[in-house]
Motif scaffolding. Structure first.
Motif, short mmCIF file in Angstrom:
data_model
loop_
_atom_site.label_atom_id
_atom_site.label_comp_id
_atom_site.label_asym_id
_atom_site.label_seq_id
_atom_site.Cartn_x
_atom_site.Cartn_y
_atom_site.Cartn_z
N UNK A 259 0.83 -1.20 0.00
CA UNK A 259 0.00 0.00 0.00
C UNK A 259 0.87 1.24 0.00
N UNK A 260 0.37 2.30 -0.63
CA UNK A 260 0.96 3.62 -0.45
C UNK A 260 -0.15 4.66 -0.57
N UNK A 261 0.06 5.82 0.01
CA UNK A 261 -0.92 6.90 -0.12
C UNK A 261 -0.61 7.68 -1.39
N UNK A 262 -1.53 8.53 -1.78
CA UNK A 262 -1.42 9.22 -3.06
C UNK A 262 -0.26 10.21 -3.09
N UNK A 263 0.36 10.31 -4.27
CA UNK A 263 1.43 11.29 -4.48
C UNK A 263 0.82 12.61 -4.95
N UNK A 264 -0.14 12.52 -5.86
CA UNK A 264 -0.71 13.74 -6.43
C UNK A 264 -1.51 14.48 -5.36
N UNK A 265 -2.53 13.82 -4.82
CA UNK A 265 -3.32 14.40 -3.73
C UNK A 265 -2.61 13.95 -2.45
N UNK A 266 -1.50 14.62 -2.16
CA UNK A 266 -0.43 14.04 -1.35
C UNK A 266 -0.85 13.52 0.03
N UNK A 267 -0.48 12.27 0.26
CA UNK A 267 -0.68 11.68 1.58
C UNK A 267 -2.10 11.21 1.83
N UNK A 268 -2.97 11.35 0.84
CA UNK A 268 -4.36 10.93 1.03
C UNK A 268 -4.52 9.43 0.74
#
Lengths: 315, 315, 315
Positions: free
Chosen positions: C237-246
Motif C-alpha cells: 500500500x501507499x498513499x497518493x502522491x498527487x493528492x499528497x498523503x491521502x
C-alpha cells in the motif's frame, strides 16, 4: 531443551540447581559457548532485574544481545487467527516470530497478564504464539501466568540457604495498591511442589490461585498460623483468580512485620522485587539480616545463564 | 577512585588532563582493560552526547555496555526513608541500587534537576542514593547540580586550545525559552577555580549561581565588559538559583553575536550542546573558525574513557 | 562508496546481488572486518526488521552497535537554515550530525515521511541534512521517499527465486486503513528498472507514484489484467502522491486473493512486511508455498551486511 516456557521444561531440578550454584562460582567458565550467537530480548512490559540479569547472563556466555522494547519501538501485534487486520494491529505474530527467528539464535520474551480476561491471559497467547511460529528456542521472561526464571532463581536461593533437608516454606499474600498478575506466585507454587519442602500458602479468602496449579498444597487463611516455624517466608501480592484481576482488599494487616517474623523459625525473608516497602513488608524486616532479597536477585543471573547454557548446548 | 560524582573526585587535574590528551591519540591502547566488565548506563532523562560518548568510551576499553532508560523501561523509584509506598513508586532505590550492582561492574547515571524545589535538587538524592546503596563505582552523567564529565571535557578542551598559561575565560549566561538546570554552569565554575585561568562570570542580575560554588569568582553584570580580552567564551543558559528554577528573563540582548566576540582576544567559542541557534548564539559565531563546540563534544569520549580507565584500574 | 542513500549508490547491481548471495552462505566470513568500528543506528520511527537485521549484519562483521531512538531518548532536531530556535527544537542537525560522527564510524538513519507536505518529504531533509553535516558514511534505513535496503533485499530475493532470465514482476497497490509512505514502492520501482524484468505497476486511478520515479514503467489500472502471467507479485500500500498523503480509497477489491494469484504464472508472493492480513492479502496467499515474505525478510540481513562491508572496505 528447546524452550524454557515453564518449570516443566526443567528435566532434573536437583541437577539444574547444583549446576547453577557451580556456575555462580566461575561465571565466565563458558564464555566462548555463545560466541557468534545472538539473543533477542523482546519486552512488552517494564523490567529491571530481568532486563539486566538476562543480558548479563548472555554476555557471560559470550553471546551478542539485541534488546527491543516492542511497545514503542516496533509494531503492535495481532494474535488472532483469520483476523481482518483493519484495526490497531499492524503486524501478525506469525510474521514477527518467523522473521525475528532469522536474526537471532535465541528469543526471550516478557509479556505480562492484562488482567482483563482470565481465559485470554491463561491461554498465554503471546508466549505460545511466539513458540508456535518461531523457529528458534524461546525463553519466558515472565508471561501472563508464569515466571519460571524467577522460580528457578528461588529454587537456587532456597537450596543455598536451607539448613534442613525439608524446610518449611510459606508463600504469603501481601497487600498492594495495584492489581498484580499471578505469574510469580504460580511459578513459585509449581516449583515448591517439585522441591523437598513443607509448603503452605496463606492469603485472605478470595485470593485462591488456580486450583490446577495449587493442587494439593495446603492453604491457611490464618497468616500468623501459617508463619509458625517457617524457615522461608516468600511474600508476594497477586490479584484474585476467581473474581479475576480484582484486588478485593488491600488489608494492611497482611503486611509482613518483624512481629510476624518472630513467629517463624528465624526464617529467611524472600521477595522477587520490586517491593513496596511498608505496604508489603516493613523496613525493619527487609533490612534485617534474615532478608535475602538482594542475594535472590543476584541469582537471577545464574538462573538465566543456566537456561541459556542448556539451550546453547542443545542447539 | 571509587565514584566520579563531582570534580572533587579528580585527584590531580593536570595529570588527568595530560593523560586524556595522550589517550585521545591512541584510544584503543587499553582495549583489554575492561574485558568481561560491564557498565550499566541508567538514564532518567534524554541524552545524545553523553549516551553515545560514554558507550564509545566503554567500548574503547573493551567493556560490555547495558543501556537502560529508567523512565519507561523500568519501575518508578522511591527515595524517601521510611515511606509507606502506596502511591506511584514501585521500587525503592535501596533495592534498585543494590540489585543493579550485582549485574554490572560500573554504573553511570543521568538524573536532571526537576527545578521545583531547590533543597530537593541540591540534596542530589538520586545520585547520592545510588552511591549510598550501590556496591560498585558510580559515575555522574549529569545530576541535579553538576555535570563533571562535561567539566573534565572542558578542561581538556581549554588545555588543548590555550595559547597562554593563564587564559582569560568568561562564562556568559545566555537567553533560552525554557528553564534549564544549573548543573553544567556549576561544574564549569568549580573546574575553572582549579585551572590556571583568569575566570569571570557574567549574567543578568538575579542569575547568581550558588555562592558556595562561585565563592570568590568575580561576577560582572555587564556582559560586554566581561568579554573584553577573553581567550575563551563559554556560553550557557541556566535558570535562577535564588528565585529557584525561574527564567526571570530571556532578554535577547544577552545572545552572543559576532560583534560581541569582536570585543575578545580572538576568543574560542565553547558550549556544551545542545544549543539553540540564534537564541543563545548567532549562526555566524557557532559556524566560525573560532567555534570549538564540535571538538569539545569529541572530547566527551576521552573524558569518559579516562574516568572509566581510572575506575577499572582501581577496582 | 561513502553513503547508501538510494539505489543509485549501487555501482554494479549484478555484482552486488551475487556478492550478497555468496555472503549468505558464509555470513561470518568477514567477522573481523568491523572490529573496533561502531555503527550508530538512529531511529526516528518504529522498526522491527530493519532494527534487528541491521544490528545482526553489523555483528556478523564484528562491529560494535549503538542504537538510539531519537524520539524520546534525544533532543528534537531543527533542520532549517538560520532558524531562531526559540520553539520546540533543542538542537540543530548541524551539531547533532557532526557530533555523532565523532562517536561512530558509520551512521544508519530511519526517518519516515510525515505525509503532510510533499515538497518537505521529497526534499529528504532529515537524511540529506545528516549526509551534509556528518563526516562519516550514512545509510538510509528508510527515509521519507526511499527504502534502498529493502530494494536491495528485493533484488536479491527475486534473483534467488527467478526461473527465467527476465521474469514478469508486478507491483500491486493494496488497500490499507492508514495512510502510508511511498518509500518502499519508490525504491522497488527504481530497482525494477535496473533489473532485467518485465515490470508493471497496477493501482487504482489517483495512486500514481512520482513520474520522475516511474518514468516509462507501464501502469495498468486493471489489477487482474496486470497479474496475468506474473512471475512475482509484490504487494504494497501507499498513499497518493498527487493528492499528497491521502488514502482516497481502501477499496477491498484490491486485496490479493488466491483467485487473483491463480491468474499468474505460479507467481511468488512478496511483501516487505509488516503486512495486515486479510486487508492487504488473504491468509491463504501469504501462508501458501508461493509466499516468500519470510525469506525476503531474512535477506534484509545480507543486504545490510553487504552495504556495511562495502562501506568498511572503502573507509
Amino acid at each position: 531443551m528447546n524452550n524454557y516456557f515453564s518449570i516443566e521444561d526443567i528435566d532434573s531440578l536437583p541437577d539444574w540447581v547444583s549446576e547453577a550454584i557451580e556456575m555462580k562460582k566461575t561465571p565466565m567458565s563458558n564464555k566462548t559457548l555463545g560466541v557468534d550467537k545472538t539473543i533477542g530480548l523482546l519486552f512488552f512490559n517494564p523490567s529491571l532485574r530481568t532486563r539486566l540479569s538476562t543480558q548479563k547472563a548472555a554476555l557471560n556466555l559470550g553471546m551478542n544481545v539485541i534488546v527491543m522494547n516492542f511497545t514503542g519501538e516496533g509494531w503492535s501485534l495481532e494474535y488472532g487467527d483469520g483476523t481482518v487486520m483493519d484495526q490497531g494491529s499492524s503486524e501478525h505474530v506469525k510474521e514477527a516470530a518467523q522473521v525475528v527467528s532469522q536474526y537471532c539464535d535465541v528469543l526471550a520474551i516478557r509479556a505480562f497478564a492484562k488482567l482483563e480476561n482470565r481465559e485470554d491471559d491463561y491461554s498465554e497467547k503471546v508466549l505460545k504464539s511466539f513458540i508456535q511460529y518461531a523457529s528458534i528456542p524461546v525463553i519466558n521472561m515472565e508471561s501472563a501466568t508464569g515466571h519460571p526464571l524467577q522460580a528457578l532463581t528461588d529454587a537456587i536461593t532456597i537450596t543455598e540457604h536451607k539448613k534442613i533437608d525439608k524446610p518449611k516454606v510459606v508463600l504469603s499474600w501481601a497487600p498492594h495498591p495495584k492489581a498484580l498478575p499471578q505469574a510469580v506466585a504460580n511459578s513459585f507454587v509449581e516449583m515448591m511442589q517439585r522441591m523437598d519442602a513443607n509448603f503452605v500458602i496463606t492469603h485472605p479468602v478470595g485470593f485462591e490461585l488456580a486450583s490446577q496449579i495449587t493442587k494439593e498444597v495446603p492453604i491457611d487463611y490464618n497468616q500468623e498460623n501459617a508463619l509458625k516455624d517457617a524457615d522461608f517466608v516468600y511474600v508476594k501480592n497477586w490479584s484474585a483468580y476467581e473474581d479475576y484481576g480484582k484486588t478485593l482488599t488491600d488489608d494492611p494487616s497482611w503486611k509482613i512485620s518483624q512481629e510476624k517474623m518472630n513467629l517463624t523459625n528465624d526464617a529467611k525473608f524472600m521477595h522477587c522485587l520490586p517491593v513496596r516497602r511498608n505496604v508489603v513488608v516493613d523496613d525493619d524486616v527487609i533490612d534485617s539480616e534474615n532478608s535475602i532479597v538482594i542475594e535472590q536477585a543476584n541469582n537471577r543471573t545464574y538462573a538465566a545463564q543456566l537456561v541459556l547454557k542448556k539451550i546453547l548446548q542443545n542447539n
